[in-house]
Design a protein around this motif. Structure first.
Motif, PDB file in Angstrom:
ATOM      1  N   MET A  42       0.846  -1.199   0.000  1.00  0.00           N
ATOM      2  CA  MET A  42       0.000   0.000   0.000  1.00  0.00           C
ATOM      3  C   MET A  42       0.887   1.257   0.000  1.00  0.00           C
ATOM      4  O   MET A  42       1.902   1.319   0.677  1.00  0.00           O
ATOM      5  N   VAL A  43       0.459   2.244  -0.768  1.00  0.00           N
ATOM      6  CA  VAL A  43       1.267   3.457  -0.901  1.00  0.00           C
ATOM      7  C   VAL A  43       1.209   4.291   0.378  1.00  0.00           C
ATOM      8  O   VAL A  43       0.144   4.498   0.947  1.00  0.00           O
ATOM      9  N   ASP A  44       2.377   4.726   0.811  1.00  0.00           N
ATOM     10  CA  ASP A  44       2.482   5.602   1.983  1.00  0.00           C
ATOM     11  C   ASP A  44       2.397   7.047   1.490  1.00  0.00           C
ATOM     12  O   ASP A  44       3.061   7.423   0.516  1.00  0.00           O
ATOM     13  N   PHE A  45       1.580   7.849   2.168  1.00  0.00           N
ATOM     14  CA  PHE A  45       1.424   9.249   1.748  1.00  0.00           C
ATOM     15  C   PHE A  45       2.769   9.981   1.723  1.00  0.00           C
ATOM     16  O   PHE A  45       2.996  10.869   0.909  1.00  0.00           O
ATOM     17  N   GLU A  46       3.681   9.588   2.613  1.00  0.00           N
ATOM     18  CA  GLU A  46       5.000  10.226   2.676  1.00  0.00           C
ATOM     19  C   GLU A  46       5.782  10.009   1.379  1.00  0.00           C
ATOM     20  O   GLU A  46       6.600  10.838   1.003  1.00  0.00           O
ATOM     21  N   TRP A  47       5.548   8.901   0.707  1.00  0.00           N
ATOM     22  CA  TRP A  47       6.238   8.649  -0.565  1.00  0.00           C
ATOM     23  C   TRP A  47       5.868   9.729  -1.582  1.00  0.00           C
ATOM     24  O   TRP A  47       6.715  10.194  -2.339  1.00  0.00           O
ATOM     25  N   TYR A  48       4.584  10.105  -1.567  1.00  0.00           N
ATOM     26  CA  TYR A  48       4.138  11.151  -2.494  1.00  0.00           C
ATOM     27  C   TYR A  48       4.851  12.476  -2.199  1.00  0.00           C
ATOM     28  O   TYR A  48       5.290  13.178  -3.116  1.00  0.00           O
ATOM     29  N   ARG A  49       4.928  12.823  -0.918  1.00  0.00           N
ATOM     30  CA  ARG A  49       5.579  14.098  -0.547  1.00  0.00           C
ATOM     31  C   ARG A  49       7.046  14.069  -0.936  1.00  0.00           C
ATOM     32  O   ARG A  49       7.596  15.067  -1.391  1.00  0.00           O
ATOM     33  N   SER A  50       7.693  12.923  -0.748  1.00  0.00           N
ATOM     34  CA  SER A  50       9.101  12.806  -1.124  1.00  0.00           C
ATOM     35  C   SER A  50       9.260  12.899  -2.643  1.00  0.00           C
ATOM     36  O   SER A  50      10.158  13.575  -3.139  1.00  0.00           O
ATOM     37  N   PHE A  51       8.359  12.232  -3.354  1.00  0.00           N
ATOM     38  CA  PHE A  51       8.405  12.268  -4.815  1.00  0.00           C
ATOM     39  C   PHE A  51       8.311  13.702  -5.318  1.00  0.00           C
ATOM     40  O   PHE A  51       9.065  14.145  -6.191  1.00  0.00           O
ATOM     41  N   ILE A  52       7.382  14.472  -4.761  1.00  0.00           N
ATOM     42  CA  ILE A  52       7.188  15.861  -5.198  1.00  0.00           C
ATOM     43  C   ILE A  52       8.423  16.710  -4.868  1.00  0.00           C
ATOM     44  O   ILE A  52       8.842  17.550  -5.664  1.00  0.00           O
ATOM     45  N   ALA A  53       9.002  16.457  -3.710  1.00  0.00           N
ATOM     46  CA  ALA A  53      10.218  17.214  -3.338  1.00  0.00           C
ATOM     47  C   ALA A  53      11.364  16.894  -4.288  1.00  0.00           C
ATOM     48  O   ALA A  53      12.108  17.788  -4.709  1.00  0.00           O
ATOM     49  N   ILE A  54      11.531  15.627  -4.644  1.00  0.00           N
ATOM     50  CA  ILE A  54      12.596  15.234  -5.581  1.00  0.00           C
ATOM     51  C   ILE A  54      12.337  15.848  -6.955  1.00  0.00           C
ATOM     52  O   ILE A  54      13.237  16.365  -7.614  1.00  0.00           O
ATOM     53  N   TYR A  55      11.064  15.837  -7.374  1.00  0.00           N
ATOM     54  CA  TYR A  55      10.694  16.395  -8.686  1.00  0.00           C
ATOM     55  C   TYR A  55      11.079  17.877  -8.758  1.00  0.00           C
ATOM     56  O   TYR A  55      11.603  18.355  -9.758  1.00  0.00           O
ATOM     57  N   LYS A  56      10.830  18.589  -7.659  1.00  0.00           N
ATOM     58  CA  LYS A  56      11.090  20.034  -7.658  1.00  0.00           C
ATOM     59  C   LYS A  56      12.580  20.361  -7.632  1.00  0.00           C
ATOM     60  O   LYS A  56      13.008  21.371  -8.167  1.00  0.00           O
ATOM     61  N   HIS A  57      13.376  19.504  -6.968  1.00  0.00           N
ATOM     62  CA  HIS A  57      14.797  19.804  -6.793  1.00  0.00           C
ATOM     63  C   HIS A  57      15.698  19.029  -7.736  1.00  0.00           C
ATOM     64  O   HIS A  57      16.906  19.279  -7.776  1.00  0.00           O
ATOM     65  N   HIS A  58      15.138  18.094  -8.471  1.00  0.00           N
ATOM     66  CA  HIS A  58      15.942  17.231  -9.362  1.00  0.00           C
ATOM     67  C   HIS A  58      17.067  16.559  -8.600  1.00  0.00           C
ATOM     68  O   HIS A  58      18.134  16.275  -9.159  1.00  0.00           O
ATOM     69  N   SER A  59      16.880  16.341  -7.316  1.00  0.00           N
ATOM     70  CA  SER A  59      17.962  15.773  -6.502  1.00  0.00           C
ATOM     71  C   SER A  59      17.375  15.107  -5.259  1.00  0.00           C
ATOM     72  O   SER A  59      16.529  15.689  -4.573  1.00  0.00           O
ATOM     73  N   VAL A  60      17.837  13.907  -4.976  1.00  0.00           N
ATOM     74  CA  VAL A  60      17.407  13.221  -3.758  1.00  0.00           C
ATOM     75  C   VAL A  60      17.986  13.925  -2.531  1.00  0.00           C
ATOM     76  O   VAL A  60      17.286  14.124  -1.525  1.00  0.00           O
ATOM     77  N   SER A  61      19.232  14.340  -2.622  1.00  0.00           N
ATOM     78  CA  SER A  61      19.889  14.980  -1.474  1.00  0.00           C
ATOM     79  C   SER A  61      19.209  16.293  -1.087  1.00  0.00           C
ATOM     80  O   SER A  61      18.923  16.540   0.091  1.00  0.00           O
ATOM     81  N   GLU A  62      18.928  17.136  -2.104  1.00  0.00           N
ATOM     82  CA  GLU A  62      18.274  18.420  -1.816  1.00  0.00           C
ATOM     83  C   GLU A  62      16.860  18.201  -1.270  1.00  0.00           C
ATOM     84  O   GLU A  62      16.425  18.884  -0.342  1.00  0.00           O
TER      85      GLU A  62
END
Length: 293
Positions: free
Chosen positions: A1-21
């Motif tokens: 089952m999808v964790d809502f936190e995964w979505y928030r992390s995905f959006i953050a990565i999308y915006k920064h083009h970086s896992v670290s940022e």
DNA sequence: GATTGTTGTGAAGCCTCAGT
DNA sequence: ACTGAGGCTTCACAACAATC
């Protein structure tokens, strides 16, 4: 089952083009963020980002998912932020139990000018004391003082009830109490309740007996009672503050036949020194000064 | 209180890039 | 071609909560 936190992390990565940022902005470590992305990609079944040199570039699937998720996630985060702002101590929500009539005529004008957020509960004296006992309200305005341990009362005000009739009605000039009682007993009565509250008390105080009348209409709302009397449906008793200062099609009958009713502020003793309680009491009392002036 | 599952962290290894 | 820096993934482990 999808964790809502995964979505928030995905959006953050999308915006920064970086896992670290993205991890920095989400106050997480980079491996945890990477795991969120891996879990979401496993759930979706295909890559959401292409690992291009030192950047992450969204794939077509990633772009599609972002366009669908971003508005929803941002909307949820805004909803949470809104909830937090209304939960601030400065915006304490105060719960008050009282009659609808008192609320509309007396408390509402004062509340609109105060900084207090309130939730009002309307009911009879019996219902209000139950609300207070069960901690569903912090304060009640009630005509009855129930002897309940841990609950104390302050006298608030005295309201006067008069007999009201339609303005067009012909009220005879009668001199004796017996004549008045006979005439009143022959009228069509509108009562606030089946047990004839206030009517019974008026009868007992002036005629020294129980009223032998049967109400034509029972309307548990004093504003509606007044409307019904204005419309010619019968006569009733009502607190004078509800009609004295407004243009109504009413007249009072036998001005000596009034009955007074006391109102009290009730609260739990353990809350007596809570600042919000003292503030709301001062607001309520300030209104009384305005009415008398 | 022991067990189990979940989640996050730190360390290690790998890959890519830029500078020499 | 070599080397150092930056970034990602994987793995082992710890902390915590839920369940029995």
């Amino acid at each position: 089952m999808v964790d809502f936190e995964w979505y928030r992390s995905f959006i953050a990565i999308y915006k920064h083009h970086s896992v670290s940022e993205a991890a920095k902005t989400r106050m997480m470590t980079q491996p945890a963020m990477s795991q969120h992305l891996a879990a979401l990609e496993a759930e979706v079944g295909e890559a959401l980002f292409a690992r291009v040199s030192r950047r992450l570039v969204a794939t077509e699937r990633g772009k599609e998912l972002y366009s669908r998720l971003a508005p929803l996630v941002e909307s949820l985060e805004e909803a949470t932020a809104g909830l937090k702002s209304t939960s601030l101590p400065n915006n304490k929500v105060f719960r008050i139990g009282l009659s609808l009539e008192y609320f509309q005529e007396r408390l509402l004008p004062k509340l609109t000018d105060s900084g207090i957020c309130s939730v009002s509960y309307f009911g009879t004296a019996d219902q209000l004391i139950e609300l207070l006992k069960e901690d569903q309200v912090e304060l009640i305005i009630t005509p009855k003082k129930f002897a309940v341990p841990g609950i104390e009362y302050e006298w608030l005000m005295e309201e006067t009830f008069s007999i009201i009739a339609p303005a067009a009605a012909a009220i005879p000039v009668l001199h004796t109490l017996k004549e008045k009682e006979e005439w009143l007993s022959q009228q069509k009565w509108i009562s606030y309740g089946l047990e004839l509250p206030m009517i019974r008390r008026l009868w007992r105080e002036h005629f020294k007996r129980r009223p032998l009348i049967k109400p034509k209409h029972v309307i548990p709302n004093m504003h509606a009672v007044i409307k019904a009397v204005e419309a010619g449906a019968g006569i009733s008793v009502a607190p004078t503050y509800l009609f004295e200062n407004s243009n109504t099609n009413l007249q009072t009958c036998f001005d000596s036949l009034t009955v007074n009713n006391e109102l009290f502020i009730g609260y739990k003793s353990k809350h007596k020194h809570v600042p919000e309680l003292q503030e709301i009491i001062s607001i309520i009392r300030d209104e009384k000064v305005v009415i008398l002036s």
